[in-house]
Design an enzyme around this catalytic site. Structure first.
Site, mmCIF file in Angstrom:
data_model
loop_
_atom_site.group_PDB
_atom_site.id
_atom_site.type_symbol
_atom_site.label_atom_id
_atom_site.label_comp_id
_atom_site.label_asym_id
_atom_site.label_seq_id
_atom_site.Cartn_x
_atom_site.Cartn_y
_atom_site.Cartn_z
ATOM 1 N N ASN A 9 75.382 40.555 42.110
ATOM 2 C CA ASN A 9 76.050 39.450 41.413
ATOM 3 C C ASN A 9 75.106 38.981 40.311
ATOM 4 O OD1 ASN A 9 77.210 37.059 40.620
ATOM 5 N ND2 ASN A 9 77.020 36.022 42.602
ATOM 6 N N TRP A 10 75.428 39.336 39.074
ATOM 7 C CA TRP A 10 74.514 39.034 37.970
ATOM 8 C C TRP A 10 74.625 37.573 37.521
ATOM 9 C CZ3 TRP A 10 74.890 43.888 34.204
ATOM 10 C CH2 TRP A 10 74.499 45.028 34.911
ATOM 11 N N LYS A 11 75.608 36.858 38.062
ATOM 12 C CA LYS A 11 75.794 35.429 37.728
ATOM 13 C C LYS A 11 75.786 35.226 36.204
ATOM 14 C CE LYS A 11 74.013 34.211 42.220
ATOM 15 N NZ LYS A 11 73.330 33.253 43.063
ATOM 16 N N HIS A 95 82.720 32.213 45.616
ATOM 17 C CA HIS A 95 81.257 32.085 45.718
ATOM 18 C C HIS A 95 80.898 30.605 45.868
ATOM 19 C CE1 HIS A 95 77.036 32.123 44.670
ATOM 20 N NE2 HIS A 95 77.052 33.399 45.012
ATOM 21 N N GLU A 97 78.711 28.860 44.558
ATOM 22 C CA GLU A 97 78.476 28.147 43.294
ATOM 23 C C GLU A 97 79.797 27.726 42.664
ATOM 24 O OE1 GLU A 97 75.942 31.182 41.684
ATOM 25 O OE2 GLU A 97 74.432 30.607 43.167
ATOM 26 N N GLU A 167 77.609 34.260 53.160
ATOM 27 C CA GLU A 167 76.447 33.767 52.420
ATOM 28 C C GLU A 167 76.154 32.328 52.814
ATOM 29 O OE1 GLU A 167 75.849 36.060 48.529
ATOM 30 O OE2 GLU A 167 77.362 34.579 48.107
ATOM 31 N N GLY A 173 69.432 31.911 46.600
ATOM 32 C CA GLY A 173 68.483 31.594 45.531
ATOM 33 C C GLY A 173 67.311 30.742 45.990
ATOM 34 N N SER A 213 69.224 35.505 49.260
ATOM 35 C CA SER A 213 67.827 35.923 49.160
ATOM 36 C C SER A 213 67.558 37.314 49.757
ATOM 37 C CB SER A 213 66.908 34.872 49.788
ATOM 38 O OG SER A 213 67.038 33.641 49.096
ATOM 39 N N GLY A 234 71.934 38.485 44.575
ATOM 40 C CA GLY A 234 71.865 37.750 43.310
ATOM 41 C C GLY A 234 70.603 38.105 42.548
ATOM 42 N N GLY A 235 69.570 37.275 42.699
ATOM 43 C CA GLY A 235 68.337 37.420 41.934
ATOM 44 C C GLY A 235 67.781 38.844 41.876
HETATM 45 P P1 PGA Z 1 70.498 35.380 45.833
HETATM 46 O O1 PGA Z 1 72.043 35.152 45.519
HETATM 47 O O2 PGA Z 1 70.338 36.821 46.271
HETATM 48 O O3 PGA Z 1 69.792 35.104 44.525
HETATM 49 O O4 PGA Z 1 70.108 34.425 46.914
HETATM 50 C C1 PGA Z 1 73.040 35.699 46.335
HETATM 51 C C2 PGA Z 1 74.403 35.309 45.825
HETATM 52 O O5 PGA Z 1 74.552 34.183 45.332
HETATM 53 O O6 PGA Z 1 75.369 36.082 45.916
#
Ligand code: PGA
Length: 252
Positions: A9-11, A95, A97, A167, A173, A213, A234-235
């Protein structure tokens, strides 16, 4: 046997040229990796270029969100057929977010899941509790609300096409991931919910990813959980070497 699926997920990261560097690097690095389904989810602006670059490779791509209407006066939104037009295979919905900052609810998630299925796009539906919900013993209530609300009125056949991403919000994050035991416990809970609602054949086939994470040094322990079928990253999906290593470590 469920095939592991690792999605990045490149956000809200990567301009078009940065996105192209990333997809081209991944193609190179992951050439010949066939044991795991690999998906990247760039921002909307980079989708068509990433789609072109990924064509013919072992890397599929998806969007990070969608609107459920066919078309219309919905400024700023993107319709499912605009995604299928580009050859989109996956789309993240719900998600945390989006639930937190953009008022996504179980009911909007449900509308999006239905619209995606109608257009042949696989929804990656995210569910998971916030820290205060975990601390107050509400994890299973929240997760079952997310699962049941997001999948409302779908048939078993439709359910078997989707991917669920568990998640825990407190792990996204933050560098603080759930222990493999905590993750497996909730994944099993989700699979049991699906079993109760749709039967054993359906529940045994649905892939449930863990997210929060995930890094190359913790994925092995996480994916060893019986009900854990991959990760939403994500990251660590923003760097070629990190994401490629997670993919390589994800064979069951
Ligand atoms: P993260 O994000 O790996 O940076 O914790 C995961 C996600 O939001 O899908």
């Amino acid at each position: 046997m469920r095939r592991p699926i690792i999605a990045g997920n490149w956000k809200m990261y990567k301009t078009v040229s940065e996105a192209l560097d990333l997809i081209n690097g991944l193609k190179q690095e992951l050439k010949g990796e066939t044991a795991v389904d690999i998906v990247v989810c760039p921002p909307f602006t980079a989708l068509s270029k990433v789609a072109e670059a990924a064509k013919g490779s072992n890397i599929a791509w998806g969007a990070q969100d969608v609107y459920w209407q066919e078309e219309g006066a919905f400024t700023g939104e993107v319709a499912p057929k605009m995604l299928t037009d580009l050859g989109c295979s996956f789309c993240i919905v719900g998600h945390s977010e989006r639930r937190t900052y953009f008022n996504e609810t179980n009911s909007t998630v449900n509308n999006k899941v239905k619209a995606l299925l109608k257009h042949g796009i696989v929804p990656i539906m995210c569910v998971g509790e916030r820290l205060e919900e975990r601390d107050s013993g509400k994890t299973f209530n929240v997760v079952s609300d997310h699962v049941e609300g997001g999948l409302k009125d779908l048939s078993g056949e439709e359910i078997s096409k989707i991917v669920i991403a568990y998640e825990p919000v407190w792990a996204i994050g933050t560098g603080r991931n759930a222990t493999p035991q905590q993750a497996q416990e909730v994944h099993k809970f989700i699979r049991d919910l699906l079993k109760k609602a749709y039967g054993g054949d359906v529940s045994a086939g649905v892939r449930i990813q863990y997210g929060g994470s995930v890094k190359s040094d913790n994925i092995r322990a996480i994916i060893s959980g019986e009900d854990i079928d991959g990760a939403l990253v994500g990251g660590a999906s923003l760097k070629v070497k990190d994401f490629a290593e997670i993919v390589r470590q994800s064979k069951k």
